[in-house]
Design a protein around this motif. Sequence first.
Motif, PDB file in Angstrom:
ATOM      1  N   UNK A 135     -20.737 -58.759 -32.827  1.00  0.00           N
ATOM      2  CA  UNK A 135     -20.327 -57.559 -33.037  1.00  0.00           C
ATOM      3  C   UNK A 135     -20.923 -57.302 -34.898  1.00  0.00           C
ATOM      4  N   UNK A 136     -20.307 -58.428 -35.342  1.00  0.00           N
ATOM      5  CA  UNK A 136     -20.669 -58.896 -37.240  1.00  0.00           C
ATOM      6  C   UNK A 136     -20.600 -59.486 -37.291  1.00  0.00           C
ATOM      7  N   UNK A 137     -21.715 -60.530 -36.383  1.00  0.00           N
ATOM      8  CA  UNK A 137     -21.692 -62.057 -37.253  1.00  0.00           C
ATOM      9  C   UNK A 137     -23.020 -62.376 -35.860  1.00  0.00           C
ATOM     10  N   UNK A 138     -23.380 -63.174 -37.037  1.00  0.00           N
ATOM     11  CA  UNK A 138     -24.648 -64.439 -35.850  1.00  0.00           C
ATOM     12  C   UNK A 138     -23.681 -65.811 -36.571  1.00  0.00           C
ATOM     13  N   UNK A 139     -23.693 -66.421 -34.970  1.00  0.00           N
ATOM     14  CA  UNK A 139     -23.089 -68.118 -35.215  1.00  0.00           C
ATOM     15  C   UNK A 139     -24.545 -69.009 -34.566  1.00  0.00           C
ATOM     16  N   UNK A 140     -24.217 -69.895 -35.750  1.00  0.00           N
ATOM     17  CA  UNK A 140     -25.413 -70.832 -35.187  1.00  0.00           C
ATOM     18  C   UNK A 140     -24.561 -72.070 -35.006  1.00  0.00           C
ATOM     19  N   UNK A 141     -25.296 -72.892 -33.716  1.00  0.00           N
ATOM     20  CA  UNK A 141     -24.723 -74.153 -33.169  1.00  0.00           C
ATOM     21  C   UNK A 141     -25.121 -75.032 -33.475  1.00  0.00           C
ATOM     22  N   UNK A 142     -25.272 -75.891 -34.540  1.00  0.00           N
ATOM     23  CA  UNK A 142     -25.369 -77.333 -35.529  1.00  0.00           C
ATOM     24  C   UNK A 142     -25.525 -77.774 -34.170  1.00  0.00           C
ATOM     25  N   UNK A 143     -24.844 -78.092 -33.318  1.00  0.00           N
ATOM     26  CA  UNK A 143     -25.705 -79.193 -32.413  1.00  0.00           C
ATOM     27  C   UNK A 143     -26.385 -79.204 -31.630  1.00  0.00           C
ATOM     28  N   UNK A 144     -27.205 -78.284 -31.965  1.00  0.00           N
ATOM     29  CA  UNK A 144     -29.241 -77.645 -30.647  1.00  0.00           C
ATOM     30  C   UNK A 144     -29.602 -77.952 -32.164  1.00  0.00           C
ATOM     31  N   UNK A 160     -32.878 -70.958 -39.309  1.00  0.00           N
ATOM     32  CA  UNK A 160     -31.716 -70.348 -39.053  1.00  0.00           C
ATOM     33  C   UNK A 160     -33.018 -68.338 -39.462  1.00  0.00           C
ATOM     34  N   UNK A 161     -32.366 -67.668 -38.674  1.00  0.00           N
ATOM     35  CA  UNK A 161     -32.622 -65.844 -38.640  1.00  0.00           C
ATOM     36  C   UNK A 161     -32.436 -65.486 -40.106  1.00  0.00           C
ATOM     37  N   UNK A 204     -20.650 -80.263 -39.530  1.00  0.00           N
ATOM     38  CA  UNK A 204     -20.610 -79.090 -39.243  1.00  0.00           C
ATOM     39  C   UNK A 204     -20.007 -78.852 -37.870  1.00  0.00           C
ATOM     40  N   UNK A 205     -19.241 -77.574 -37.457  1.00  0.00           N
ATOM     41  CA  UNK A 205     -19.214 -77.654 -35.966  1.00  0.00           C
ATOM     42  C   UNK A 205     -20.268 -76.290 -35.085  1.00  0.00           C
ATOM     43  N   UNK A 206     -20.346 -75.708 -36.357  1.00  0.00           N
ATOM     44  CA  UNK A 206     -21.769 -74.052 -37.158  1.00  0.00           C
ATOM     45  C   UNK A 206     -21.245 -73.560 -37.818  1.00  0.00           C
ATOM     46  N   UNK A 207     -22.698 -71.988 -37.808  1.00  0.00           N
ATOM     47  CA  UNK A 207     -22.222 -71.520 -39.147  1.00  0.00           C
ATOM     48  C   UNK A 207     -22.273 -69.930 -38.973  1.00  0.00           C
ATOM     49  N   UNK A 208     -21.328 -69.488 -39.154  1.00  0.00           N
ATOM     50  CA  UNK A 208     -20.988 -68.044 -39.053  1.00  0.00           C
ATOM     51  C   UNK A 208     -22.083 -67.234 -40.544  1.00  0.00           C
ATOM     52  N   UNK A 227     -19.934 -68.557 -43.902  1.00  0.00           N
ATOM     53  CA  UNK A 227     -18.921 -69.280 -43.541  1.00  0.00           C
ATOM     54  C   UNK A 227     -19.461 -70.855 -42.378  1.00  0.00           C
ATOM     55  N   UNK A 228     -18.959 -71.834 -42.873  1.00  0.00           N
ATOM     56  CA  UNK A 228     -19.174 -73.225 -42.346  1.00  0.00           C
ATOM     57  C   UNK A 228     -17.826 -73.439 -42.033  1.00  0.00           C
TER      58      UNK A 228
END
Length: 815
Positions: A135-144, A160-161, A204-208, A227-228
């Motif tokens: 709803x309020x963010x995009x989550x970037x899966x770094x492993x991909x 990242x977009x 890094x696990x993911x980036x918000x 947010x890292x």
Amino acid sequence: MNKVLVLLGVMVFFCAEISAYGEKPSGTIQGKVVAFQNSAPLEYVTVAIYHTSNNELQGGVITKPNGIFQLKQLPNDTYYLDISFVGYKTKRINNIIINEANRHVDLGQIELGEEAKSIDEVEVVAERSFVEFKLDKKIINVSKQFTSLSGTAVNVLENVPSVTVDIEGNVELRGSGGFSVLIDGVPSVLEPSEALQQIPASTIENIEIITNPSAKYNPDGTAGIINIITKKNRMNGFNGVINLKAGSNNFGSDFLFNFQRKKVLWFVSADYNLSDYSGEKYGTRETYNEATTFTVSNDGSIRTKYTRYNVKGGMEMRFDSLNTFNVELGYGNRGRNSYSDLKYEEYDNIGGPYNSYLSDEDGYRGGDGLSINTFFIHRFADKGHELNASITYRGREADEYSRNVLKDDSGVALNGRESTEKGPMGRWQTKLDYTKPLTENSTLELGYQSTFARSTDFTGLLEDEDGSGDYEENPLYKNEVEFSQDIHALYATYGNQVAKFGYQVGLRGEYNNRIVRLVETGSEEPTWDDETIVEKLDLFPSIHMSYKLPSNQELMGSYSRRIERSRSYYLEPFYTWQDAYNIRRGNSALQPEYIDSYELNYLKKFGSSYFSFETYYRVTNNKVEWVRQVYEGNYEDNIIERYPENVGKDYSLGIDASIDFNIVKWWKMGVTGTLYNYKVKGEWGGLNYDEEQLTWNYKWNQTIKMGPLAQFQSNWRYYSKRITSQGVYEPVYTLDIAFKREMMKRKLSAVVELRDVFATNNRENTNKGIDFKDHYFQKIHTPILTFTFTYRFNNYKPERRRGGGEGFSDGESMD
């Protein structure tokens, strides 16, 4: 297996009902069963109740998806419960009394620990999108994104977009460098791009990406928050992961070790990275008055060397099922060394003297850093009801200098200049967050946050007037300034879901007290105040809405008011030499920028694929621009003075579109595009700063599976021309490719990366003012080849939830 458990649970319940027939019902027992490792709710757990006096089975139930169970119509007696689930240790709870004075017993949260049994490994593989939308963010899966594995957070964000990155690693979010960087939710003391350059991608696990944060978050940042989230693990025993990389211009290694024993988790991590970039640049600057144009040009080689290391350790203690305490300590060092060998030529358009000379330039920026994080979480018995408290500290020692030595064409030194700046900086932050579910679909959040920042900067200038190598201090540029900022904030948010419509409203109130104090200055006639105090009370509202449409479609809209507070060096009221042709000064009276941000987004999911269409409109008041002009009207020396000013407003109206889909089962493709109109309207010192430009970019990535253990990936990026109030950046395009191979039952993976395949990631920009024009071109030697190896031992995996809790969304994987 789940169907069998359901059947067994029903049979147990049926037998319990028969045995209780004819007895007078009285009380109830309820509770919530969760996994000890991560407090995830467990579904289909069998809860059997027995009479303590004769061990006779009274009844039983199975837990719901949220882990909750309830035993009803229980006669007055003393009972015990046996709670069992496949793969977990059976737990017994004794001495549960039901009587007239105690009819209803709430056992709260009950933890089950995993049963230590050796079984053959079962591999579950599913598609997980590079980008996930909330709803309020995009989550970037770094492993991909393994084309970025050998780099830093900056390299991940390149694909990242909504994000653009230039050749020097400077990051912009929706066309703005004004955003906040959080590391595991804690603000960094470094500038945004510099902070992102310090974090290895492999840690890094993911980036918000939070472009319109709610009132719960700090409102700092024109464009939002990045947010890292670093890697963590919560499995019993000892496990970890090690990464090693080596390439044509870089070397690095990092590790993360975890040890969990019963209710205590210990961890330690460290990383070291070295990157060395070389290239060339050229530039031309013209300064002019009514009759004469003075020109200086340069051409030569450049080199930038980054070094960084970090050590971090800590522990997490679960006192019981409701209370958790966490403490983390970190220490590190960062350094950026820059070198250039340039040839300069000076001339004018009226036949004046022609000068030619060489310049050796080098600089450094870096220092040590210390971090302390403490967190305490208290969970109440009802689901989602929590109290979170934290105290964090971020400190750094800043050390910066730039030196240039001018030589004649034969290499004999003529003169030299060295600018220095150093000083400590520290920031404490406290937070108290309270979350209370009011109904099944509504939640109230309340909180208090405070920030106390202190820094001292010492600047100076050393000069060698005859090229002898003996540098003497110039007292006119010796300065000391103290900076302090205290912020106190209260916030409240309320969210609810009514059928297909969801909303969240919030309000944040902040009191800000900023003091800039000039302790010492060598200036003979300073034009600035010894002390500047800014006190403000601000309100920051936010609203988020969503509406679920048929066929996995969703509309989302939001509004937030934000602020961009200037960094301390923006406020330093004195001159600092950057090199022989550039001098900088701050502005202690600078006002913060205030931003009104609006978004309307559309999301369509189909399987593990998606299509998103995001529109935004952003207005920045008190727009801060680094104004350029000829220094003290001295056109012959071609020196440009830079200083920040509030020049007016800027406007951004844009669209972000993304599509991610499988062409065939083994070929996945994603395309993102951004189109936005950027407009600046401002005036300062009688000069007009109005500019407008339509800017666009696109990114095209694809992943090809080459069997179950190998993948190929490519990422193409294009950035169009973009503007500032006094300049323009030329278009840039680049291509990265990578190959990944899993080995040793996925314990070892190897990645080969080739970045900037066609050597096109260059930087070219032009700046104009009423009495100057400059043009620069910079190129880094590429492509860059890197090999990265990752080894996981003792079944290390990033933390995942299991059971019926808030685990994987559709399409996520477990690798």
